[in-house]
Design a protein around this motif. Structure first.
Motif, PDB file in Angstrom:
ATOM      1  N   ALA A 181       0.729  -1.380   0.110  1.00 23.02           N
ATOM      2  CA  ALA A 181       0.046   0.046   0.023  1.00 23.02           C
ATOM      3  C   ALA A 181       0.813   1.172  -0.020  1.00 23.02           C
ATOM      4  CB  ALA A 181      -0.918   0.023   1.146  1.00 23.02           C
ATOM      5  N   PRO A 182       0.257   2.318  -0.472  1.00 20.02           N
ATOM      6  CA  PRO A 182       1.116   3.680  -0.437  1.00 20.02           C
ATOM      7  C   PRO A 182       1.502   4.004   0.974  1.00 20.02           C
ATOM      8  CG  PRO A 182      -0.791   3.706  -1.886  1.00 20.02           C
ATOM      9  CD  PRO A 182      -0.757   2.534  -1.213  1.00 20.02           C
ATOM     10  N   GLY A 183       2.675   4.436   1.175  1.00 20.15           N
ATOM     11  CA  GLY A 183       3.318   4.578   2.743  1.00 20.15           C
ATOM     12  C   GLY A 183       4.047   3.427   3.071  1.00 20.15           C
ATOM     13  N   SER A 184       3.705   2.335   2.460  1.00 20.82           N
ATOM     14  CA  SER A 184       4.562   1.083   2.862  1.00 20.82           C
ATOM     15  C   SER A 184       6.231   0.844   2.535  1.00 20.82           C
ATOM     16  CB  SER A 184       3.767  -0.250   2.517  1.00 20.82           C
ATOM     17  OG  SER A 184       3.833  -0.339   1.062  1.00 20.82           O
ATOM     18  N   GLY A 185       6.507   1.937   1.687  1.00 18.98           N
ATOM     19  CA  GLY A 185       7.941   1.960   1.096  1.00 18.98           C
ATOM     20  C   GLY A 185       7.838   1.185  -0.301  1.00 18.98           C
ATOM     21  N   ALA A 186       6.695   0.512  -0.576  1.00 17.70           N
ATOM     22  CA  ALA A 186       6.589  -0.135  -2.070  1.00 17.70           C
ATOM     23  C   ALA A 186       6.680   0.859  -2.989  1.00 17.70           C
ATOM     24  CB  ALA A 186       5.698  -1.079  -1.912  1.00 17.70           C
ATOM     25  N   GLY A 187       7.264   0.376  -4.160  1.00 23.30           N
ATOM     26  CA  GLY A 187       7.008   1.320  -5.558  1.00 23.30           C
ATOM     27  C   GLY A 187       5.764   0.748  -6.330  1.00 23.30           C
ATOM     28  N   ARG A 188       6.126   0.744  -7.474  1.00 20.65           N
ATOM     29  CA  ARG A 188       5.150   0.323  -8.549  1.00 20.65           C
ATOM     30  C   ARG A 188       4.846  -1.130  -8.368  1.00 20.65           C
ATOM     31  NH1 ARG A 188       5.183   1.003 -15.349  1.00 20.65           N
ATOM     32  NH2 ARG A 188       3.588  -0.367 -15.602  1.00 20.65           N
ATOM     33  N   ARG A 189       3.521  -1.301  -8.340  1.00 20.39           N
ATOM     34  CA  ARG A 189       3.240  -2.771  -8.239  1.00 20.39           C
ATOM     35  C   ARG A 189       2.148  -3.000  -9.011  1.00 20.39           C
ATOM     36  NH1 ARG A 189      -1.060  -1.054  -6.549  1.00 20.39           N
ATOM     37  NH2 ARG A 189      -1.775  -1.007  -4.204  1.00 20.39           N
ATOM     38  N   ASP A 190       2.049  -3.995  -9.760  1.00 14.82           N
ATOM     39  CA  ASP A 190       0.809  -4.472 -10.712  1.00 14.82           C
ATOM     40  C   ASP A 190       0.433  -6.021 -10.099  1.00 14.82           C
ATOM     41  OD1 ASP A 190       0.648  -2.311 -13.072  1.00 14.82           O
ATOM     42  OD2 ASP A 190       2.743  -2.651 -12.893  1.00 14.82           O
ATOM     43  N   VAL A 191      -0.924  -6.209 -10.085  1.00 13.51           N
ATOM     44  CA  VAL A 191      -1.342  -7.298  -9.601  1.00 13.51           C
ATOM     45  C   VAL A 191      -2.233  -8.058 -10.774  1.00 13.51           C
ATOM     46  CG1 VAL A 191      -2.495  -8.824  -7.675  1.00 13.51           C
ATOM     47  CG2 VAL A 191      -1.000  -6.778  -7.279  1.00 13.51           C
ATOM     48  N   PHE A 192      -1.996  -9.495 -11.046  1.00 13.10           N
ATOM     49  CA  PHE A 192      -3.134 -10.017 -12.004  1.00 13.10           C
ATOM     50  C   PHE A 192      -3.571 -11.320 -11.429  1.00 13.10           C
ATOM     51  CE2 PHE A 192      -0.757  -7.288 -14.843  1.00 13.10           C
ATOM     52  CZ  PHE A 192      -1.600  -7.055 -15.853  1.00 13.10           C
ATOM     53  N   ALA A 193      -4.725 -11.786 -11.574  1.00 13.33           N
ATOM     54  CA  ALA A 193      -5.053 -13.209 -11.022  1.00 13.33           C
ATOM     55  C   ALA A 193      -5.401 -14.130 -12.635  1.00 13.33           C
ATOM     56  CB  ALA A 193      -6.368 -12.838 -10.610  1.00 13.33           C
ATOM     57  N   PHE A 194      -4.980 -15.252 -12.411  1.00 11.34           N
ATOM     58  CA  PHE A 194      -5.095 -15.920 -13.492  1.00 11.34           C
ATOM     59  C   PHE A 194      -5.621 -17.390 -13.095  1.00 11.34           C
ATOM     60  CE2 PHE A 194      -0.949 -17.262 -11.713  1.00 11.34           C
ATOM     61  CZ  PHE A 194      -0.807 -18.584 -12.116  1.00 11.34           C
ATOM     62  N   GLY A 195      -6.599 -17.987 -14.074  1.00  8.88           N
ATOM     63  CA  GLY A 195      -7.316 -19.447 -13.863  1.00  8.88           C
ATOM     64  C   GLY A 195      -7.163 -19.814 -15.191  1.00  8.88           C
ATOM     65  N   THR A 196      -8.364 -19.575 -16.094  1.00  8.20           N
ATOM     66  CA  THR A 196      -8.306 -20.109 -17.388  1.00  8.20           C
ATOM     67  C   THR A 196      -8.209 -18.526 -18.084  1.00  8.20           C
ATOM     68  OG1 THR A 196     -10.726 -19.745 -17.308  1.00  8.20           O
ATOM     69  CG2 THR A 196      -9.829 -21.980 -16.819  1.00  8.20           C
ATOM     70  N   LEU A 197      -8.178 -17.485 -17.453  1.00  9.68           N
ATOM     71  CA  LEU A 197      -8.245 -16.220 -17.968  1.00  9.68           C
ATOM     72  C   LEU A 197      -7.261 -15.604 -17.377  1.00  9.68           C
ATOM     73  CD1 LEU A 197     -11.908 -15.497 -18.598  1.00  9.68           C
ATOM     74  CD2 LEU A 197     -10.387 -16.295 -20.375  1.00  9.68           C
ATOM     75  N   LEU A 198      -6.893 -14.121 -18.012  1.00  5.76           N
ATOM     76  CA  LEU A 198      -6.013 -13.196 -16.966  1.00  5.76           C
ATOM     77  C   LEU A 198      -6.874 -12.077 -16.722  1.00  5.76           C
ATOM     78  CD1 LEU A 198      -3.079 -12.485 -16.075  1.00  5.76           C
ATOM     79  CD2 LEU A 198      -2.855 -11.481 -18.124  1.00  5.76           C
ATOM     80  N   THR A 199      -6.679 -11.768 -15.431  1.00  2.00           N
ATOM     81  CA  THR A 199      -7.656 -10.666 -14.771  1.00  2.00           C
ATOM     82  C   THR A 199      -6.740  -9.388 -14.114  1.00  2.00           C
ATOM     83  OG1 THR A 199      -9.423 -12.089 -14.317  1.00  2.00           O
ATOM     84  CG2 THR A 199      -9.332  -9.827 -13.451  1.00  2.00           C
ATOM     85  N   ASP A 200      -6.869  -8.310 -14.463  1.00  2.00           N
ATOM     86  CA  ASP A 200      -6.158  -7.168 -14.091  1.00  2.00           C
ATOM     87  C   ASP A 200      -6.653  -6.831 -12.589  1.00  2.00           C
ATOM     88  OD1 ASP A 200      -4.536  -5.139 -13.448  1.00  2.00           O
ATOM     89  OD2 ASP A 200      -4.872  -4.034 -15.174  1.00  2.00           O
ATOM     90  N   LEU A 201      -5.955  -6.955 -11.378  1.00  2.00           N
ATOM     91  CA  LEU A 201      -6.536  -6.604 -10.186  1.00  2.00           C
ATOM     92  C   LEU A 201      -5.909  -5.285  -9.658  1.00  2.00           C
ATOM     93  CD1 LEU A 201      -6.834 -10.083  -8.373  1.00  2.00           C
ATOM     94  CD2 LEU A 201      -8.368  -8.835  -9.688  1.00  2.00           C
ATOM     95  N   THR A 202      -5.065  -4.677 -10.559  1.00  2.00           N
ATOM     96  CA  THR A 202      -4.406  -3.474  -9.950  1.00  2.00           C
ATOM     97  C   THR A 202      -5.403  -2.378  -9.637  1.00  2.00           C
ATOM     98  OG1 THR A 202      -2.416  -4.234 -11.718  1.00  2.00           O
ATOM     99  CG2 THR A 202      -2.650  -1.654 -10.713  1.00  2.00           C
TER     100      THR A 202
END
Length: 414
Positions: free
Chosen positions: A258-279
């Motif tokens: 999360a912002p403030g945690s010191g992390a930079g850019r992050r992208d999150v995807f879920a996949f099963g039979t398809l790819l889903t953008d969770l960003t």
């Protein structure tokens, strides 16, 4: 059942002996039932709860009508219909599960025999309610897990497999996982900033200072390269065998990046039979909102796994999410892929060429003698720079140190 209970609550003269649904405990009880539905995996956000309250005011509190009205507005997927009905019968039964709750909502109800076996999702959803009523006769169903857990119980939960936790333990572990930090390794960026030990001299600033001292240069200012956390790309397996791990890891990664945690850019995807953008869902600060949006946006949750097809979609549509070769890719999966291993090998080779490290987070490492013998698991093991365990809290607490070791180790041949 009294006749007044069948009258709509908003009709003049048709006031239920239970009182106005807009006052008293009706709203709290309905919200508690919605929380139980969410624990069972049935989406029930604030909008659906508001519709359910309006529907109850329109049809009254006759058991059959009330249940049908709630089902019409709270259930949106066919696979959740039987779960809803069983949970409704159990939650509003008098006196076994909802004694005080039923006294406020249903003037009478027929007692039914306890079903021989409940669906696991229903049993887990009802577990916190039963635990709360057995521990103390309190009117609300909130359990203070932190106060109830002793030091030995906390240590046991830290080493407990996520898939073996009861419903109440799972909620506590999810809350504890959201407090685990994940400081990502940093790298020297191209941009510079003024610092005492920089490798480059800041000549414009040096000339300005020299002008103030009559042309004499007292100190040579320097420029140092800025330090930034590595970009993070997370690929989460949402197949049926990964369901409990994925839900908890979503909460963990949301808080850790999360912002403030010191992390930079992050992208999150879920996949099963398809790819889903969770960003976009991860952009919300509230974890409950994030989980609700993620659940609604994933069309293939608890289905099969076709990692090659998902990586192909990543390559074709989201290749720019991989920032140069600096991106750290975390692939969370048990490796039980149903696609062709040749296609998976090709897509994994492309992914490795475009990232800094590919780390496989595998919950099956909870088994001491685990070996990636499945075809998809074997390809993933050959391509990954490291394979780490993520099946309990101890693994999550050690994840940051493990990632640092992987990044400082020499990269495998690509």
């Amino acid at each position: 059942m009294p006749a007044a209970a069948h009258l709509p609550l908003n009709v003049p003269g048709g006031v239920s002996p239970l009182g106005d649904a807009r006052r008293g405990k009706f709203a709290d009880n309905l919200a508690g039932f919605a929380r139980a539905l969410r624990r069972a995996g049935v989406p029930a956000d604030a909008t659906r709860i508001a519709l359910a309250q309006e529907a109850a005011m329109l049809v009254g509190l006759a058991r059959a009508d009330f249940g049908a009205a709630l089902e019409a507005v709270l259930v949106g997927r066919e696979q959740d219909r039987l779960v809803f009905r069983e949970l409704f019968d159990s939650y509003f039964r008098n006196p076994n599960v909802a004694q005080k709750l039923l006294a406020q909502m249903l003037p009478s109800a027929e007692s039914r025999a306890e079903p021989a076996k409940r669906r696991p999702r229903v049993a887990e959803a009802l577990a916190p309610v039963r635990a709360a009523r057995a521990a103390a006769a309190r009117e609300d169903d909130k359990v203070d897990f932190d106060a109830a857990m002793t030091a030995s119980e906390r240590e046991r939960l830290k080493a407990a497999d996520f898939n073996q936790l009861s419903a109440s333990e799972y909620l506590l572990v999810q809350r504890l996982a959201q407090r685990v930090p994940l400081p990502l390794p940093r790298y020297a960026a191209r941009r510079t900033q003024r610092g005492p030990r920089g490798a480059r001299a800041d000549w414009p600033l040096a000339m300005q200072r020299a002008a103030r001292t009559g042309g004499e240069l007292v100190q040579l200012p320097r420029l140092a390269r800025q330090s930034q956390p590595l970009p993070l790309l997370v690929l989460l397996d949402v197949s049926g065998s990964m369901e409990r791990y994925t839900r908890l890891l979503l909460a963990f990664l949301h808080a850790a990046t999360a912002p403030g945690s010191g992390a930079g850019r992050r992208d999150v995807f879920a996949f099963g039979t398809l790819l889903t953008d969770l960003t976009p869902a991860f952009d919300h600060a509230d974890p409950d909102t994030m989980l609700a949006l993620a659940s609604r946006s994933i069309p293939d949750f608890a289905g099969g796994t076709r990692l090659a097809a998902a990586l192909a979609q990543l390559r074709q549509r989201h290749a720019r999410r991989l920032v140069g070769r600096r991106t750290l890719v975390l692939l969370v999966s048990d490796g039980l892929d149903t696609g062709e291993p040749q296609a998976l090998a090709q897509e994994l080779a492309w992914l490795r060429r475009h990232c800094a490290r590919l780390v496989w987070l595998n919950p099956l490492l909870r088994f001491g003698g685990y070996e990636p013998r499945a075809r998809g698991a074997a390809e993933l093991h050959r391509a990954a720079d490291a394979m780490l365990a993520v099946h309990n809290l101890q693994n999550l607490q050690q994840l940051a140190a493990s990632l640092a070791q992987v990044l400082h180790a020499p990269a495998r041949a690509r």
